[in-house]
Design a protein around this motif. Structure first.
Motif, PDB file in Angstrom:
ATOM      1  N   ASP A 164      31.146  43.328  45.428  1.00 17.12           N
ATOM      2  CA  ASP A 164      32.111  42.797  46.402  1.00 17.12           C
ATOM      3  C   ASP A 164      33.526  43.243  46.055  1.00 17.12           C
ATOM      4  O   ASP A 164      34.355  43.477  46.923  1.00 17.12           O
ATOM      5  N   ARG A 165      33.803  43.328  44.741  1.00 15.29           N
ATOM      6  CA  ARG A 165      35.128  43.776  44.302  1.00 15.29           C
ATOM      7  C   ARG A 165      34.971  44.631  43.057  1.00 15.29           C
ATOM      8  O   ARG A 165      34.282  44.249  42.119  1.00 15.29           O
ATOM      9  N   VAL A 166      35.601  45.793  43.082  1.00 14.84           N
ATOM     10  CA  VAL A 166      35.605  46.690  41.923  1.00 14.84           C
ATOM     11  C   VAL A 166      37.012  46.653  41.334  1.00 14.84           C
ATOM     12  O   VAL A 166      37.998  46.772  42.069  1.00 14.84           O
ATOM     13  N   VAL A 167      37.091  46.452  40.022  1.00 16.09           N
ATOM     14  CA  VAL A 167      38.377  46.429  39.327  1.00 16.09           C
ATOM     15  C   VAL A 167      38.388  47.613  38.366  1.00 16.09           C
ATOM     16  O   VAL A 167      37.554  47.703  37.476  1.00 16.09           O
ATOM     17  N   ALA A 168      39.317  48.549  38.562  1.00 13.44           N
ATOM     18  CA  ALA A 168      39.425  49.716  37.675  1.00 13.44           C
ATOM     19  C   ALA A 168      40.485  49.430  36.620  1.00 13.44           C
ATOM     20  O   ALA A 168      41.591  48.984  36.941  1.00 13.44           O
ATOM     21  N   MET A 169      40.100  49.668  35.354  1.00  9.65           N
ATOM     22  CA  MET A 169      41.033  49.420  34.251  1.00  9.65           C
ATOM     23  C   MET A 169      41.317  50.710  33.504  1.00  9.65           C
ATOM     24  O   MET A 169      40.441  51.562  33.381  1.00  9.65           O
ATOM     25  N   ASP A 170      42.534  50.816  33.004  1.00  9.29           N
ATOM     26  CA  ASP A 170      42.929  51.976  32.204  1.00  9.29           C
ATOM     27  C   ASP A 170      43.843  51.470  31.095  1.00  9.29           C
ATOM     28  O   ASP A 170      44.799  50.734  31.368  1.00  9.29           O
ATOM     29  N   GLN A 171      43.530  51.820  29.843  1.00  8.71           N
ATOM     30  CA  GLN A 171      44.331  51.378  28.697  1.00  8.71           C
ATOM     31  C   GLN A 171      44.485  49.851  28.674  1.00  8.71           C
ATOM     32  O   GLN A 171      45.554  49.325  28.366  1.00  8.71           O
ATOM     33  N   GLY A 172      43.399  49.143  29.039  1.00  5.76           N
ATOM     34  CA  GLY A 172      43.429  47.678  28.980  1.00  5.76           C
ATOM     35  C   GLY A 172      44.164  46.995  30.113  1.00  5.76           C
ATOM     36  O   GLY A 172      44.365  45.777  30.092  1.00  5.76           O
ATOM     37  N   ARG A 173      44.572  47.742  31.125  1.00  2.37           N
ATOM     38  CA  ARG A 173      45.298  47.144  32.257  1.00  2.37           C
ATOM     39  C   ARG A 173      44.584  47.440  33.575  1.00  2.37           C
ATOM     40  O   ARG A 173      44.010  48.509  33.745  1.00  2.37           O
ATOM     41  N   ILE A 174      44.656  46.484  34.495  1.00  6.47           N
ATOM     42  CA  ILE A 174      44.092  46.691  35.828  1.00  6.47           C
ATOM     43  C   ILE A 174      45.003  47.641  36.588  1.00  6.47           C
ATOM     44  O   ILE A 174      46.208  47.388  36.714  1.00  6.47           O
ATOM     45  N   VAL A 175      44.431  48.738  37.070  1.00 10.30           N
ATOM     46  CA  VAL A 175      45.250  49.709  37.814  1.00 10.30           C
ATOM     47  C   VAL A 175      44.954  49.698  39.313  1.00 10.30           C
ATOM     48  O   VAL A 175      45.800  50.102  40.108  1.00 10.30           O
ATOM     49  N   GLU A 176      43.773  49.236  39.710  1.00  9.95           N
ATOM     50  CA  GLU A 176      43.472  49.111  41.145  1.00  9.95           C
ATOM     51  C   GLU A 176      42.244  48.225  41.322  1.00  9.95           C
ATOM     52  O   GLU A 176      41.431  48.074  40.412  1.00  9.95           O
ATOM     53  N   GLN A 177      42.140  47.638  42.499  1.00  8.33           N
ATOM     54  CA  GLN A 177      40.944  46.848  42.818  1.00  8.33           C
ATOM     55  C   GLN A 177      40.705  46.839  44.319  1.00  8.33           C
ATOM     56  O   GLN A 177      41.630  46.973  45.114  1.00  8.33           O
ATOM     57  N   GLY A 178      39.425  46.713  44.681  1.00  5.36           N
ATOM     58  CA  GLY A 178      39.026  46.714  46.081  1.00  5.36           C
ATOM     59  C   GLY A 178      37.530  46.975  46.152  1.00  5.36           C
ATOM     60  O   GLY A 178      36.842  46.943  45.133  1.00  5.36           O
ATOM     61  N   THR A 179      37.021  47.254  47.328  1.00  2.99           N
ATOM     62  CA  THR A 179      35.606  47.616  47.438  1.00  2.99           C
ATOM     63  C   THR A 179      35.447  49.080  47.023  1.00  2.99           C
ATOM     64  O   THR A 179      36.433  49.822  46.919  1.00  2.99           O
ATOM     65  N   HIS A 180      34.204  49.485  46.816  1.00  7.47           N
ATOM     66  CA  HIS A 180      33.900  50.878  46.477  1.00  7.47           C
ATOM     67  C   HIS A 180      34.512  51.822  47.526  1.00  7.47           C
ATOM     68  O   HIS A 180      35.211  52.784  47.178  1.00  7.47           O
ATOM     69  N   ALA A 181      34.301  51.522  48.805  1.00  4.62           N
ATOM     70  CA  ALA A 181      34.801  52.387  49.888  1.00  4.62           C
ATOM     71  C   ALA A 181      36.324  52.441  49.894  1.00  4.62           C
ATOM     72  O   ALA A 181      36.927  53.510  50.064  1.00  4.62           O
ATOM     73  N   GLN A 182      36.979  51.282  49.700  1.00  6.76           N
ATOM     74  CA  GLN A 182      38.441  51.241  49.701  1.00  6.76           C
ATOM     75  C   GLN A 182      39.022  52.081  48.565  1.00  6.76           C
ATOM     76  O   GLN A 182      39.998  52.806  48.742  1.00  6.76           O
ATOM     77  N   LEU A 183      38.395  51.975  47.387  1.00  4.78           N
ATOM     78  CA  LEU A 183      38.923  52.697  46.225  1.00  4.78           C
ATOM     79  C   LEU A 183      38.679  54.202  46.343  1.00  4.78           C
ATOM     80  O   LEU A 183      39.513  54.995  45.904  1.00  4.78           O
ATOM     81  N   LEU A 184      37.559  54.585  46.944  1.00  9.01           N
ATOM     82  CA  LEU A 184      37.338  56.020  47.180  1.00  9.01           C
ATOM     83  C   LEU A 184      38.411  56.562  48.122  1.00  9.01           C
ATOM     84  O   LEU A 184      38.979  57.634  47.902  1.00  9.01           O
ATOM     85  N   LYS A 185      38.690  55.783  49.167  1.00  6.30           N
ATOM     86  CA  LYS A 185      39.675  56.208  50.160  1.00  6.30           C
ATOM     87  C   LYS A 185      41.079  56.277  49.564  1.00  6.30           C
ATOM     88  O   LYS A 185      41.883  57.144  49.930  1.00  6.30           O
ATOM     89  N   ALA A 186      41.367  55.392  48.610  1.00  3.50           N
ATOM     90  CA  ALA A 186      42.705  55.337  48.007  1.00  3.50           C
ATOM     91  C   ALA A 186      42.999  56.570  47.154  1.00  3.50           C
ATOM     92  O   ALA A 186      44.168  56.916  46.931  1.00  3.50           O
ATOM     93  N   GLY A 187      41.944  57.221  46.657  1.00  2.00           N
ATOM     94  CA  GLY A 187      42.135  58.461  45.911  1.00  2.00           C
ATOM     95  C   GLY A 187      42.760  58.300  44.530  1.00  2.00           C
ATOM     96  O   GLY A 187      43.334  59.242  43.993  1.00  2.00           O
TER      97      GLY A 187
END
Length: 201
Positions: A164-187
């Motif tokens: 339902d929600r994907v949270v992408a983390m980098d270096q211990g910080r949240i950098v983006e979140q949304g659905t799989h489709a939204q995050l693919l579209k965000a690039g």
């Protein structure tokens, strides 16, 4: 982040809540009963199949054999266990060394099913498996996730595409979140990781 949930770590600022109640207001034993964990590093004991499945169940030392069988069935492991010399009572060796990687993983899933906790944490639960074992384990996980809040930690992005929600983390910080489709579209980071994985697979 996941260590904050059962209060293995306390937040240095802010507050983590479960059902609107700050974690610090929960009794620690009641809080920890809310979670079941399946990780890539399965911890098993030199005891019977049944004792390993029932570990952490609500009834303390009392093992409900019918529930153990049902949990093993849901984890796609019952047929195998019934071929063992003592079936449910067969010892599995130190850290389950009598079992394959896929069988150990499905035993951990059976344990989580037996515990029947409302929140499930999957920590790289399929990362160490070959393709055939992964399919069986993934099917068992799909059953286990039904009707539960599930936190999935994964580098293999195919395991989280339906979240339902994907949270992408980098270096211990949240950098983006949304659905799989939204995050693919965000690039962003997620889309780049996804493109790299599916190019190399």
């Amino acid at each position: 982040l996941v260590n904050l949930l059962p209060r293995f770590l306390e937040p240095t600022q802010g507050s983590v809540q479960l059902d609107g109640v700050p974690l610090r207001d929960w009794r620690i034993d009641a809080l920890r009963r809310q979670f079941a964990l399946v990780s890539q590093d399965v911890v098993l004991f030199n005891d019977s199949v049944a004792a390993n499945v029932a570990l952490g169940g609500k009834d303390g030392d009392k093992i409900d054999s019918d529930r153990v069988r049902a949990a093993l069935h849901s984890a796609h492991l019952l047929d195998f266990v019934l071929t063992l010399p003592q079936a449910l009572d067969t010892p599995i060796g130190h850290n389950g060394n009598q079992l394959s990687g896929g069988q150990r993983q499905r035993l951990a899933i059976a344990r989580a099913i037996y515990k029947n906790a409302p929140v499930l944490i999957l920590d790289e639960a399929t990362s160490a498996l070959d393709s055939e074992s992964e399919r069986a384990v993934q099917d068992a996980l799909e059953r286990l996730m039904q009707g539960r809040t599930t936190v999935v930690i994964a580098h293999r992005l195919s395991t989280i595409e339906h979240a339902d929600r994907v949270v992408a983390m980098d270096q211990g910080r949240i950098v983006e979140q949304g659905t799989h489709a939204q995050l693919l579209k965000a690039g962003g980071l997620y889309a780049r990781l996804h493109a790299m994985q599916f190019r190399s697979s």
